[in-house]
Structures are given as C-alpha cells and as structure tokens.
Enzyme design. Sequence first.
Site, PDB file in Angstrom:
ATOM      1  N   ASP A 112      36.504  32.882  32.048  1.00 25.22           N
ATOM      2  CA  ASP A 112      36.205  31.629  31.342  1.00 25.22           C
ATOM      3  C   ASP A 112      37.265  31.343  30.283  1.00 25.22           C
ATOM      4  O   ASP A 112      37.807  30.240  30.208  1.00 25.22           O
ATOM      5  CB  ASP A 112      34.825  31.721  30.675  1.00 25.22           C
ATOM      6  CG  ASP A 112      33.757  32.085  31.679  1.00 25.22           C
ATOM      7  OD1 ASP A 112      33.426  31.227  32.510  1.00 25.22           O
ATOM      8  OD2 ASP A 112      33.279  33.236  31.651  1.00 25.22           O
ATOM      9  N   GLN A 138      48.859  36.892  29.001  1.00 28.04           N
ATOM     10  CA  GLN A 138      48.834  36.146  30.264  1.00 28.04           C
ATOM     11  C   GLN A 138      50.238  36.001  30.857  1.00 28.04           C
ATOM     12  O   GLN A 138      50.411  36.132  32.066  1.00 28.04           O
ATOM     13  CB  GLN A 138      48.221  34.758  30.053  1.00 28.04           C
ATOM     14  CG  GLN A 138      46.704  34.752  30.161  1.00 28.04           C
ATOM     15  CD  GLN A 138      46.123  33.351  30.202  1.00 28.04           C
ATOM     16  OE1 GLN A 138      46.731  32.409  29.704  1.00 28.04           O
ATOM     17  NE2 GLN A 138      44.943  33.215  30.774  1.00 28.04           N
ATOM     18  N   ARG A 176      41.260  39.189  41.153  1.00 29.66           N
ATOM     19  CA  ARG A 176      39.812  38.998  41.186  1.00 29.66           C
ATOM     20  C   ARG A 176      39.458  37.645  40.543  1.00 29.66           C
ATOM     21  O   ARG A 176      40.337  36.900  40.089  1.00 29.66           O
ATOM     22  CB  ARG A 176      39.135  40.145  40.445  1.00 29.66           C
ATOM     23  CG  ARG A 176      39.355  40.086  38.947  1.00 29.66           C
ATOM     24  CD  ARG A 176      38.781  41.295  38.231  1.00 29.66           C
ATOM     25  NE  ARG A 176      38.413  40.962  36.856  1.00 29.66           N
ATOM     26  CZ  ARG A 176      38.121  41.852  35.922  1.00 29.66           C
ATOM     27  NH1 ARG A 176      38.158  43.143  36.204  1.00 29.66           N
ATOM     28  NH2 ARG A 176      37.781  41.464  34.703  1.00 29.66           N
ATOM     29  N   GLY A 177      38.148  37.370  40.475  1.00 33.11           N
ATOM     30  CA  GLY A 177      37.651  36.262  39.664  1.00 33.11           C
ATOM     31  C   GLY A 177      38.235  34.914  40.036  1.00 33.11           C
ATOM     32  O   GLY A 177      38.211  34.492  41.192  1.00 33.11           O
ATOM     33  N   GLU A 178      38.795  34.230  39.048  1.00 40.07           N
ATOM     34  CA  GLU A 178      39.326  32.881  39.290  1.00 40.07           C
ATOM     35  C   GLU A 178      40.795  32.759  38.873  1.00 40.07           C
ATOM     36  O   GLU A 178      41.650  32.380  39.655  1.00 40.07           O
ATOM     37  CB  GLU A 178      38.474  31.845  38.523  1.00 40.07           C
ATOM     38  CG  GLU A 178      39.001  30.448  38.659  1.00 40.07           C
ATOM     39  CD  GLU A 178      37.976  29.363  38.352  1.00 40.07           C
ATOM     40  OE1 GLU A 178      36.772  29.577  38.557  1.00 40.07           O
ATOM     41  OE2 GLU A 178      38.407  28.280  37.905  1.00 40.07           O
ATOM     42  N   ASP A 179      41.086  33.096  37.631  1.00 42.87           N
ATOM     43  CA  ASP A 179      42.430  32.795  37.147  1.00 42.87           C
ATOM     44  C   ASP A 179      43.480  33.744  37.728  1.00 42.87           C
ATOM     45  O   ASP A 179      44.559  33.305  38.134  1.00 42.87           O
ATOM     46  CB  ASP A 179      42.458  32.819  35.620  1.00 42.87           C
ATOM     47  CG  ASP A 179      43.745  32.223  35.075  1.00 42.87           C
ATOM     48  OD1 ASP A 179      44.097  31.105  35.471  1.00 42.87           O
ATOM     49  OD2 ASP A 179      44.430  32.904  34.286  1.00 42.87           O
ATOM     50  N   SER A 180      43.199  35.055  37.782  1.00 44.78           N
ATOM     51  CA  SER A 180      44.197  35.968  38.355  1.00 44.78           C
ATOM     52  C   SER A 180      44.372  35.674  39.849  1.00 44.78           C
ATOM     53  O   SER A 180      45.467  35.836  40.408  1.00 44.78           O
ATOM     54  CB  SER A 180      43.817  37.434  38.125  1.00 44.78           C
ATOM     55  OG  SER A 180      42.567  37.742  38.682  1.00 44.78           O
ATOM     56  N   TYR A 225      37.342  44.380  40.573  1.00 41.99           N
ATOM     57  CA  TYR A 225      36.066  44.945  40.120  1.00 41.99           C
ATOM     58  C   TYR A 225      35.922  46.338  40.745  1.00 41.99           C
ATOM     59  O   TYR A 225      36.730  46.735  41.596  1.00 41.99           O
ATOM     60  CB  TYR A 225      34.913  44.022  40.541  1.00 41.99           C
ATOM     61  CG  TYR A 225      35.084  42.603  40.058  1.00 41.99           C
ATOM     62  CD1 TYR A 225      35.118  42.313  38.689  1.00 41.99           C
ATOM     63  CD2 TYR A 225      35.255  41.549  40.956  1.00 41.99           C
ATOM     64  CE1 TYR A 225      35.302  41.008  38.241  1.00 41.99           C
ATOM     65  CE2 TYR A 225      35.431  40.245  40.511  1.00 41.99           C
ATOM     66  CZ  TYR A 225      35.458  39.982  39.153  1.00 41.99           C
ATOM     67  OH  TYR A 225      35.659  38.703  38.707  1.00 41.99           O
TER      68      TYR A 225
HETATM   69  O1  TRH Z   1      37.941  38.481  34.311  1.00 41.90           O
HETATM   70  P1  TRH Z   1      37.520  37.884  35.586  1.00 41.90           P
HETATM   71  O2  TRH Z   1      36.750  38.757  36.459  1.00 41.90           O
HETATM   72  O3  TRH Z   1      36.720  36.569  35.316  1.00 41.90           O
HETATM   73  C1  TRH Z   1      35.553  36.200  36.016  1.00 41.90           C
HETATM   74  C2  TRH Z   1      35.768  35.049  36.921  1.00 41.90           C
HETATM   75  O4  TRH Z   1      36.398  34.004  36.292  1.00 41.90           O
HETATM   76  C3  TRH Z   1      34.446  34.569  37.468  1.00 41.90           C
HETATM   77  O5  TRH Z   1      34.617  33.473  38.307  1.00 41.90           O
HETATM   78  C4  TRH Z   1      33.575  34.200  36.328  1.00 41.90           C
HETATM   79  O6  TRH Z   1      32.381  33.739  36.778  1.00 41.90           O
HETATM   80  C5  TRH Z   1      33.414  35.408  35.473  1.00 41.90           C
HETATM   81  O7  TRH Z   1      34.662  35.859  35.014  1.00 41.90           O
HETATM   82  C6  TRH Z   1      32.538  35.121  34.294  1.00 41.90           C
HETATM   83  O8  TRH Z   1      38.824  37.427  36.407  1.00 41.90           O
HETATM   84  P2  TRH Z   1      39.874  36.245  36.186  1.00 41.90           P
HETATM   85  O9  TRH Z   1      39.256  34.920  36.396  1.00 41.90           O
HETATM   86  O10 TRH Z   1      41.023  36.573  37.016  1.00 41.90           O
HETATM   87  O11 TRH Z   1      40.301  36.333  34.667  1.00 41.90           O
HETATM   88  C7  TRH Z   1      41.150  37.312  34.176  1.00 41.90           C
HETATM   89  C8  TRH Z   1      42.061  36.709  33.129  1.00 41.90           C
HETATM   90  O12 TRH Z   1      42.748  37.737  32.446  1.00 41.90           O
HETATM   91  C9  TRH Z   1      43.133  35.814  33.718  1.00 41.90           C
HETATM   92  O13 TRH Z   1      43.369  34.719  32.840  1.00 41.90           O
HETATM   93  C10 TRH Z   1      44.360  36.696  33.761  1.00 41.90           C
HETATM   94  C11 TRH Z   1      44.149  37.492  32.515  1.00 41.90           C
HETATM   95  N1  TRH Z   1      44.824  38.793  32.450  1.00 41.90           N
HETATM   96  C12 TRH Z   1      45.718  38.998  31.424  1.00 41.90           C
HETATM   97  O14 TRH Z   1      45.978  38.086  30.617  1.00 41.90           O
HETATM   98  N2  TRH Z   1      46.291  40.224  31.302  1.00 41.90           N
HETATM   99  C13 TRH Z   1      46.043  41.229  32.186  1.00 41.90           C
HETATM  100  O15 TRH Z   1      46.623  42.344  32.031  1.00 41.90           O
HETATM  101  C14 TRH Z   1      45.143  40.978  33.253  1.00 41.90           C
HETATM  102  C15 TRH Z   1      44.869  42.076  34.244  1.00 41.90           C
HETATM  103  C16 TRH Z   1      44.544  39.757  33.365  1.00 41.90           C
END
Ligand code: TRH
Length: 399
Positions: free
Chosen positions: A31, A269, A285-289, A207
Amino acid sequence: MSFEPSPTRPATPKPTLRWDIFCHVIDNFGDIGVSWRLARQLAQEHHQSVQLWVDDLSALTAMEPSLTLTSESQLIHGVQVRYWPDTWCQQQVADVVVEAFGCTLPAPYLDLMATTTPRVLWLNLEYLSAEDWVEQCHGLTSKVGNRFQKYFFFPGFTDKTGGLLREENLIAQRHQFQSNRREKNAFLNRLGLHLPEDALCFSLFSYENPGLHSWLDALSQAPKRVHLLVPQGRILQDLQRWLGVDALGAGDSAQRGALDIHILPFLSQDDYDRLLWCCALNIVRGEDSFVRAQWAGSPMLWHIYPQPEDAHQPKLQAFLTLYLQGLSADAADALKHFWLAWNTGANLADSWARLSPHWSAIQGNAQRWCNHLARQKNISQQLVTFAEKQIIFAPRNLS
Ligand code: TRH
C-alpha cells in the site's frame, strides 16, 4: 466518463493542482509502496503539489531511509509526507484527493469537502488486476450519500485501464545502468557484494513458501553457480530452515554446493530497482515489486498475495493469460507450471528443470512484454490528465 486527454487546451501555463493522497498501511509494503511511488511521480514529473498522508510512517522509512520517523510533516523528493493522525484537525482540503485502495477518508475531511467549491475531485485508486472486468470498471463513479461523487481508478495492463506506475525515463535509466559495468559493480559493492563479472544473480522477495527447499536443492546441485540475493523479509525463515541456521540478517551469506545466498538489507525503492536490473531472474510478490520486475525486462516469477478461499487464483490466471501469449505452447506451459507450483507451495524440482530448454524464449518474452507495456500511458500521466480535464480545462460541478 473517460480518462482520455482533453481536446482543448488553453495556451496559458496550467496552474499546479494540490493533491492529498491518503494511505492506510494494512500489512506488508504494497500500500505504501504504491502510494509513495505515485506521490513522487506526481510531484517530480508533473510538478503537482502533493501531500501524502500515512498512518504508519515506519513502513515508509523502510523504503525511504531519508525519512525521519518522528517528524509529522517533512518534504522528501518534492512530496510533503504527513503523519495521518487518529484525530483529524486540518482545516484545508486539496483540489484532488486520492484514497489509496479504498482507505476511508477522515470524517472531518469529508465534511470540509462538502462545503468546498469548486468541488474536490475524489479518486479511489484500486488494486492492480489483469482480469477482464477491470476495463469495464475503470473510471466508473459512485454517489456517496447526497454530497459526493467518487471516481474509481483501476490500474491495469491494457489501454482501457489506468495503466501501471512507471517513471517517464525508467526504461532508459535501466538500459543505461545495465550497459555501464562500473556503475553496476559499484552498486553491488555498496551492498557488500563482490561478485565475478559474469556472476549469475537471482533475486528473491516472496512470501513464505513450503516448497522453497526443493528449489534451493535444485540450485545447489546445478552445474552453474547462482548468487541468490535476498532482501530482508518474510522468506528468511524458510531459508534459515534449509540452511540449518538459527538466524539470518543483512550482510550474512552462506554457500551450499553451487548456490551462494546473500542476505541484503531492505533497500530503498530505487536501489531495489537496481537490484532487479542486476538479476537474470526476479522472484517478486504483491503488487509493486511485481510491476517493477516487469519493468526490469527479465524472467520473473510472481508470488501473488494469497487471499482467503483462493480468491487470488483468478487474478494469477488472468495475468498469466496475457503474459504467456508471446511464448510457444511448450514454453508457456513450462513457465505456468513453475508459477503455479510456487504459488501452491508444491515441490519445485520438476517445474524448475522444465524451464531450462525454454530459457532464452522466456527472456525474449520478458523483454517484449516490458516494451509493450512501456508504450502505454502510465498511471500518473493518466491521473494528471484526468484531473486537469475535470478541474482546469472543463471545470464543472463534480457533485
Ligand atoms: O509488501 P507486499 O507483499 O505488499 C502487499 C501487496 O501490495 C498486496 O497486494 C496488498 O494487498 C498487501 O501488501 C497489503 O509486496 P509489494 O506490493 O511488492 O510491495 C513491496 C514494496 O517494497 C514495493 O514498493 C517495493 C518495495 N521494496 C523496497 O523498497 N525495497 C526492498 O528491498 C524490497 C524487497 C521491496
């Protein structure tokens, strides 16, 4: 309602719009990751005046080290980052309010919106999905009581959706980084990694996965050495179990056969992007990565955010249908098998072995997919165009 550009544009410079983005951190980093990226793009690329309201600043500190946890208001990369307190006492509203992922706006903020003219443009930024219904729902409005109308903005993978978050010069930056060996080495050295020039690197950000051990076994027995780069996160416990160690932390490394594991700190990021650009395979995983791995243009695996009653499965299938289109039936089948095995916690030995004859096709597909997506309008462009159309070029009563 359409998010298309306005046909008529005045010659005078456009006024800057004021944006309030609200982010409620539920769990993990998705988020805030999306909200922060959007806020930065609006401020830096579109010169908008942006406030990002976050109810848990610690989640943002992880990916933006320059943030001061104890400061309630601070300007970072052009964005005014504000702590979203339980009790709301601000007396101002913005021109555009973005409610990230349906987080509920503070009631006093809504009250102020109700008495503000011209009306505040209210947008709900939804979760990303490749499912068909997204095209139909993107841009729909909903009446909230008698007072407001809110617009639903759906990110997606086609021209009829809100697109994806992508910085304007991202792909050029990636090419520049990947073609500059010194820059790449300097980056890896900064992370404490001193690897041979031709080192084969994979990144892992997923995960928990009960099948992980079978993939690690396969990598450790492979003919070519692999460096597995793992930012700190939820997968560490599975790694610990496989390695037979009690704890793992940033800076630790371990070798088993042909597999070298390196634990990294959670990166900013921008550094996380660079990490993806260094790797031949990115597990995300998730959305942004997940989106960032697509911009990296290399083979990837998506560990989708698991939802109760397997509600995530149609989302996974819908993306695979689009993503695998450019591959032969055999290659598509092999890649799909690997993704599904990972996402169900199954043994990965077979599906991993099946990928190898198709590897160069999978690489080509990842590049083509990235280039195809990069031709679409990105989320921040679409949002700004829409907001300008509503507020500046065709001001109207938004109620
Ligand atoms: O952390 P997430 O598992 O987030 C999830 C999903 O968004 C899911 O859809 C949502 O419902 C839930 O959260 C609540 O995975 P995501 O989306 O990839 O977010 C990780 C963020 O962290 C992304 O912006 C990339 C960032 N990141 C870094 O900035 N540095 C890092 O070393 C890593 C590994 C990730």
